[in-house]
Design an enzyme around this catalytic site. Structure first.
Site, PDB file in Angstrom:
ATOM      1  N   ASP A   1      -2.591  -8.736   8.343  1.00  0.00           N
ATOM      2  CA  ASP A   1      -1.547  -8.745   8.929  1.00  0.00           C
ATOM      3  C   ASP A   1      -0.519  -9.751   9.020  1.00  0.00           C
ATOM      4  O   ASP A   1      -1.158 -11.018   9.188  1.00  0.00           O
ATOM      5  CB  ASP A   1      -1.700  -8.499  10.740  1.00  0.00           C
ATOM      6  CG  ASP A   1      -0.705  -7.855  11.371  1.00  0.00           C
ATOM      7  OD1 ASP A   1       0.545  -8.724  11.579  1.00  0.00           O
ATOM      8  OD2 ASP A   1      -0.722  -7.449  12.118  1.00  0.00           O
ATOM      9  N   VAL A   2       0.938  -9.537   8.667  1.00  0.00           N
ATOM     10  CA  VAL A   2       1.826 -10.658   8.289  1.00  0.00           C
ATOM     11  C   VAL A   2       1.978 -11.648   9.459  1.00  0.00           C
ATOM     12  O   VAL A   2       2.565 -12.611   9.721  1.00  0.00           O
ATOM     13  CB  VAL A   2       2.842 -10.414   7.379  1.00  0.00           C
ATOM     14  CG1 VAL A   2       2.173 -10.289   6.053  1.00  0.00           C
ATOM     15  CG2 VAL A   2       4.196  -9.925   7.672  1.00  0.00           C
TER      16      VAL A   2
ATOM     17  N   GLY B   1       7.691  -4.692   5.542  1.00  0.00           N
ATOM     18  CA  GLY B   1       8.664  -4.363   7.247  1.00  0.00           C
ATOM     19  C   GLY B   1       8.686  -3.599   7.729  1.00  0.00           C
ATOM     20  O   GLY B   1       7.433  -2.445   7.659  1.00  0.00           O
TER      21      GLY B   1
ATOM     22  N   LYS C   1      16.794  -8.989   8.803  1.00  0.00           N
ATOM     23  CA  LYS C   1      17.134  -9.162   7.449  1.00  0.00           C
ATOM     24  C   LYS C   1      18.227 -10.559   7.158  1.00  0.00           C
ATOM     25  O   LYS C   1      18.113 -11.120   6.182  1.00  0.00           O
ATOM     26  CB  LYS C   1      17.043  -7.857   7.405  1.00  0.00           C
ATOM     27  CG  LYS C   1      16.801  -6.605   7.241  1.00  0.00           C
ATOM     28  CD  LYS C   1      15.478  -6.955   6.259  1.00  0.00           C
ATOM     29  CE  LYS C   1      14.070  -6.305   6.155  1.00  0.00           C
ATOM     30  NZ  LYS C   1      13.573  -6.541   5.347  1.00  0.00           N
TER      31      LYS C   1
ATOM     32  N   TYR D   1      16.722  -5.529  14.019  1.00  0.00           N
ATOM     33  CA  TYR D   1      16.130  -5.759  12.494  1.00  0.00           C
ATOM     34  C   TYR D   1      16.978  -6.205  11.480  1.00  0.00           C
ATOM     35  O   TYR D   1      16.643  -6.760  10.595  1.00  0.00           O
ATOM     36  CB  TYR D   1      15.960  -3.844  12.210  1.00  0.00           C
ATOM     37  CG  TYR D   1      15.697  -4.031  10.054  1.00  0.00           C
ATOM     38  CD1 TYR D   1      14.370  -3.373   9.880  1.00  0.00           C
ATOM     39  CD2 TYR D   1      16.732  -3.135   9.605  1.00  0.00           C
ATOM     40  CE1 TYR D   1      13.903  -3.538   8.396  1.00  0.00           C
ATOM     41  CE2 TYR D   1      16.388  -2.902   8.324  1.00  0.00           C
ATOM     42  CZ  TYR D   1      15.271  -2.573   7.643  1.00  0.00           C
ATOM     43  OH  TYR D   1      15.229  -3.160   6.438  1.00  0.00           O
TER      44      TYR D   1
ATOM     45  N   ASN E   1       0.916  -1.826   0.043  1.00  0.00           N
ATOM     46  CA  ASN E   1      -0.279   0.097  -0.266  1.00  0.00           C
ATOM     47  C   ASN E   1       0.619   1.339  -0.404  1.00  0.00           C
ATOM     48  O   ASN E   1       0.179   2.697  -0.341  1.00  0.00           O
ATOM     49  CB  ASN E   1      -1.404  -0.545   1.100  1.00  0.00           C
ATOM     50  CG  ASN E   1      -0.199   0.112   2.221  1.00  0.00           C
ATOM     51  OD1 ASN E   1       0.467  -0.654   2.658  1.00  0.00           O
ATOM     52  ND2 ASN E   1      -0.826   0.771   3.595  1.00  0.00           N
ATOM     53  N   ARG E   2       2.319   1.332   0.156  1.00  0.00           N
ATOM     54  CA  ARG E   2       2.947   2.062   0.298  1.00  0.00           C
ATOM     55  C   ARG E   2       4.209   2.424  -0.154  1.00  0.00           C
ATOM     56  O   ARG E   2       4.884   0.558  -0.033  1.00  0.00           O
ATOM     57  CB  ARG E   2       3.041   3.422   1.309  1.00  0.00           C
ATOM     58  CG  ARG E   2       2.827   2.238   2.291  1.00  0.00           C
ATOM     59  CD  ARG E   2       3.022   3.316   3.689  1.00  0.00           C
ATOM     60  NE  ARG E   2       2.805   2.789   5.210  1.00  0.00           N
ATOM     61  CZ  ARG E   2       3.705   2.546   6.404  1.00  0.00           C
ATOM     62  NH1 ARG E   2       5.067   3.382   5.803  1.00  0.00           N
ATOM     63  NH2 ARG E   2       4.200   2.390   7.575  1.00  0.00           N
ATOM     64  N   GLY E   3       5.555   3.195  -0.332  1.00  0.00           N
ATOM     65  CA  GLY E   3       6.381   2.947  -0.616  1.00  0.00           C
ATOM     66  C   GLY E   3       7.155   1.828  -1.494  1.00  0.00           C
ATOM     67  O   GLY E   3       6.360   1.787  -2.844  1.00  0.00           O
ATOM     68  N   ILE E   4       8.174   0.689  -0.741  1.00  0.00           N
ATOM     69  CA  ILE E   4       8.674  -0.076  -1.833  1.00  0.00           C
ATOM     70  C   ILE E   4       8.111  -1.119  -2.354  1.00  0.00           C
ATOM     71  O   ILE E   4       7.677  -1.037  -3.802  1.00  0.00           O
ATOM     72  CB  ILE E   4      10.111  -0.585  -1.354  1.00  0.00           C
ATOM     73  CG1 ILE E   4      11.011   0.120  -1.169  1.00  0.00           C
ATOM     74  CG2 ILE E   4      10.525  -2.224  -2.514  1.00  0.00           C
ATOM     75  CD1 ILE E   4      11.816  -0.614   0.306  1.00  0.00           C
TER      76      ILE E   4
HETATM   77  P1  NDP Z   1       7.385   2.026   4.688  1.00  0.00           P
HETATM   78  O1  NDP Z   1       7.620   1.638   6.031  1.00  0.00           O
HETATM   79  O2  NDP Z   1       7.098   2.831   3.627  1.00  0.00           O
HETATM   80  O3  NDP Z   1       6.071   0.390   4.773  1.00  0.00           O
HETATM   81  C1  NDP Z   1       6.376  -0.801   5.148  1.00  0.00           C
HETATM   82  C2  NDP Z   1       5.219  -1.611   4.754  1.00  0.00           C
HETATM   83  O4  NDP Z   1       4.705  -2.602   5.239  1.00  0.00           O
HETATM   84  C3  NDP Z   1       3.577  -0.968   4.718  1.00  0.00           C
HETATM   85  O5  NDP Z   1       2.579  -1.374   3.602  1.00  0.00           O
HETATM   86  C4  NDP Z   1       3.120  -1.612   6.164  1.00  0.00           C
HETATM   87  O6  NDP Z   1       1.539  -1.663   6.071  1.00  0.00           O
HETATM   88  C5  NDP Z   1       4.014  -2.818   5.917  1.00  0.00           C
HETATM   89  N1  NDP Z   1       4.125  -3.347   6.706  1.00  0.00           N
HETATM   90  C6  NDP Z   1       4.699  -3.613   8.659  1.00  0.00           C
HETATM   91  N2  NDP Z   1       4.013  -4.678   9.402  1.00  0.00           N
HETATM   92  C7  NDP Z   1       2.891  -5.374   9.093  1.00  0.00           C
HETATM   93  C8  NDP Z   1       2.593  -6.164   9.416  1.00  0.00           C
HETATM   94  N3  NDP Z   1       2.900  -6.529  10.753  1.00  0.00           N
HETATM   95  N4  NDP Z   1       1.559  -6.752   8.130  1.00  0.00           N
HETATM   96  C9  NDP Z   1       1.730  -6.365   6.940  1.00  0.00           C
HETATM   97  N5  NDP Z   1       1.612  -5.369   6.286  1.00  0.00           N
HETATM   98  C10 NDP Z   1       2.294  -4.786   6.991  1.00  0.00           C
HETATM   99  O7  NDP Z   1       8.801   0.699   4.049  1.00  0.00           O
HETATM  100  P2  NDP Z   1       9.207   0.415   2.510  1.00  0.00           P
HETATM  101  O8  NDP Z   1       8.334   0.923   1.638  1.00  0.00           O
HETATM  102  O9  NDP Z   1      10.798   1.650   2.471  1.00  0.00           O
HETATM  103  O10 NDP Z   1      10.456  -0.424   2.836  1.00  0.00           O
HETATM  104  C11 NDP Z   1       9.662  -2.081   2.580  1.00  0.00           C
HETATM  105  C12 NDP Z   1      10.584  -3.489   2.297  1.00  0.00           C
HETATM  106  O11 NDP Z   1      12.134  -3.243   2.278  1.00  0.00           O
HETATM  107  C13 NDP Z   1      10.560  -3.591   4.121  1.00  0.00           C
HETATM  108  O12 NDP Z   1      10.357  -5.365   4.735  1.00  0.00           O
HETATM  109  C14 NDP Z   1      11.605  -2.854   4.499  1.00  0.00           C
HETATM  110  O13 NDP Z   1      12.683  -3.614   5.945  1.00  0.00           O
HETATM  111  C15 NDP Z   1      12.841  -2.918   3.388  1.00  0.00           C
HETATM  112  N6  NDP Z   1      13.718  -2.055   3.277  1.00  0.00           N
HETATM  113  C16 NDP Z   1      13.884  -0.818   2.878  1.00  0.00           C
HETATM  114  C17 NDP Z   1      14.688  -0.019   2.683  1.00  0.00           C
HETATM  115  C18 NDP Z   1      14.753   1.427   2.948  1.00  0.00           C
HETATM  116  O14 NDP Z   1      15.898   2.292   3.185  1.00  0.00           O
HETATM  117  N7  NDP Z   1      13.755   2.447   2.645  1.00  0.00           N
HETATM  118  C19 NDP Z   1      16.038  -0.110   3.262  1.00  0.00           C
HETATM  119  C20 NDP Z   1      16.430  -2.336   3.025  1.00  0.00           C
HETATM  120  C21 NDP Z   1      15.466  -2.348   2.730  1.00  0.00           C
HETATM  121  P3  NDP Z   1       1.035  -0.455   6.554  1.00  0.00           P
HETATM  122  O15 NDP Z   1       0.906   0.549   5.999  1.00  0.00           O
HETATM  123  O16 NDP Z   1       0.010  -0.443   7.326  1.00  0.00           O
HETATM  124  O17 NDP Z   1       1.889   0.044   7.886  1.00  0.00           O
END
Ligand code: NDP
Length: 234
Positions: free
Chosen positions: A48-49, A77, A144, A140, A11-14
């Site tokens: 929720d994972v 994550g 990872k 973390y 839903n957001r980010g990567i």
């Molecule tokens: P964001 O914080 O932007 O997004 C995290 C995402 O994970 C959200 O969609 C969140 O959902 C979801 N999430 C978290 N906890 C749960 C859960 N218990 N069940 C289901 N969904 C969950 O993070 P990023 O996009 O930056 O990160 C994505 C992945 O990339 C992660 O695994 C992160 O560790 C990894 N990563 C990121 C880096 C970075 O620099 N950003 C670098 C290296 C790895 P919700 O919106 O509901 O919270």
């Protein structure tokens, strides 16, 4: 026939960037979201994972909509950063439960259909800190690094069934997760990146798109750094 894809934390980010990239290429993409609303234009399933039941329901809904899931990206994550002497046990176990055990739940549920189809792609989103370590992120980094051992073992289990398992290790990516760092922390990290900039989510998404493409059919058990050189040598 479009391929059925499930991206956790889409839903957001990567995760969202990966979902949009694959959808634009013609795949039928389902994304899980834990909070808020599903992103516009994508099929969203609440999940929720940390709950096996949620994961099972999410797959069942994605399968009902798009058919058996043949590509899974375990991306969800969290971080709960602090130095070890200050780290409460639940900050350790919660991060492991989401990032590592969550990926176990998702991969396990995914293999059910993939084994039947005798094809599939699993991508686990790890991090450069799995190899480099990171002060304040023992929880973390452990989660990872765990994904690497998990993914490589699974690659060995599933290779003969036409299923690949690969691990992507992003460096410093501009998302909500890193926006939590202050400017000094962000500058300190960027100074150490040979390419001199943070990654965009799309930088990561395009590599995931390659890993699930036909061109990557002979890649499994690989850890692919997408970090601008930050982790070079590890
Ligand atoms: P964001 O914080 O932007 O997004 C995290 C995402 O994970 C959200 O969609 C969140 O959902 C979801 N999430 C978290 N906890 C749960 C859960 N218990 N069940 C289901 N969904 C969950 O993070 P990023 O996009 O930056 O990160 C994505 C992945 O990339 C992660 O695994 C992160 O560790 C990894 N990563 C990121 C880096 C970075 O620099 N950003 C670098 C290296 C790895 P919700 O919106 O509901 O919270």
């Amino acid at each position: 026939m479009p391929r059925s894809v499930l991206v956790t934390g889409g839903n957001r980010g990567i995760g969202l960037s990966i979902a949009r990239e694959l959808a634009a290429a013609g795949d039928a993409v389902a994304v899980t979201y834990r909070s808020g609303e599903p992103p516009e234009g994508l099929f969203g399933v609440k999940c929720d994972v940390t709950s096996s039941e949620d994961v099972d329901v999410a797959f069942s809904k994605a399968e009902a909509e798009h058919g058996p899931v043949e590509i899974v990206v375990a991306n969800a994550g969290v971080t709960r950063d602090t130095l070890l002497p200050l780290m409460k046990e639940d900050a350790f176990t919660d991060v492991i439960d989401t990032n590592l055990t969550g990926a176990y739940r998702v991969a396990k549920r995914a293999t059910r259909g993939m084994l039947r189809m005798r094809r599939g792609r699993i991508v686990l989103v790890s991090s450069v800190v799995a190899m480099l370590g990171s002060a304040g992120q023992t929880n973390y980094a452990a989660s990872k690094a765990g994904l690497i051992g998990f993914g490589r073992s699974l690659a060995r289990e599933l290779g003969s069934r036409g299923i690949t398992v690969n691990i992507v290790a992003p460096g410093f990516v501009e998302t909500d997760m890193t926006a939590a760092l202050d400017a000094d922390q962000q500058n300190a990290i960027t100074r150490n990146i040979p390419l001199g900039r943070a990654a965009t989510a799309a930088d990561i998404a395009r590599v995931v798109k390659f890993l699930v493409s036909d061109d990557a059919a002979y890649i499994t058990g690989a850890v692919i750094p997408v970090d601008g050189g930050l982790g070079m040598g590890h």
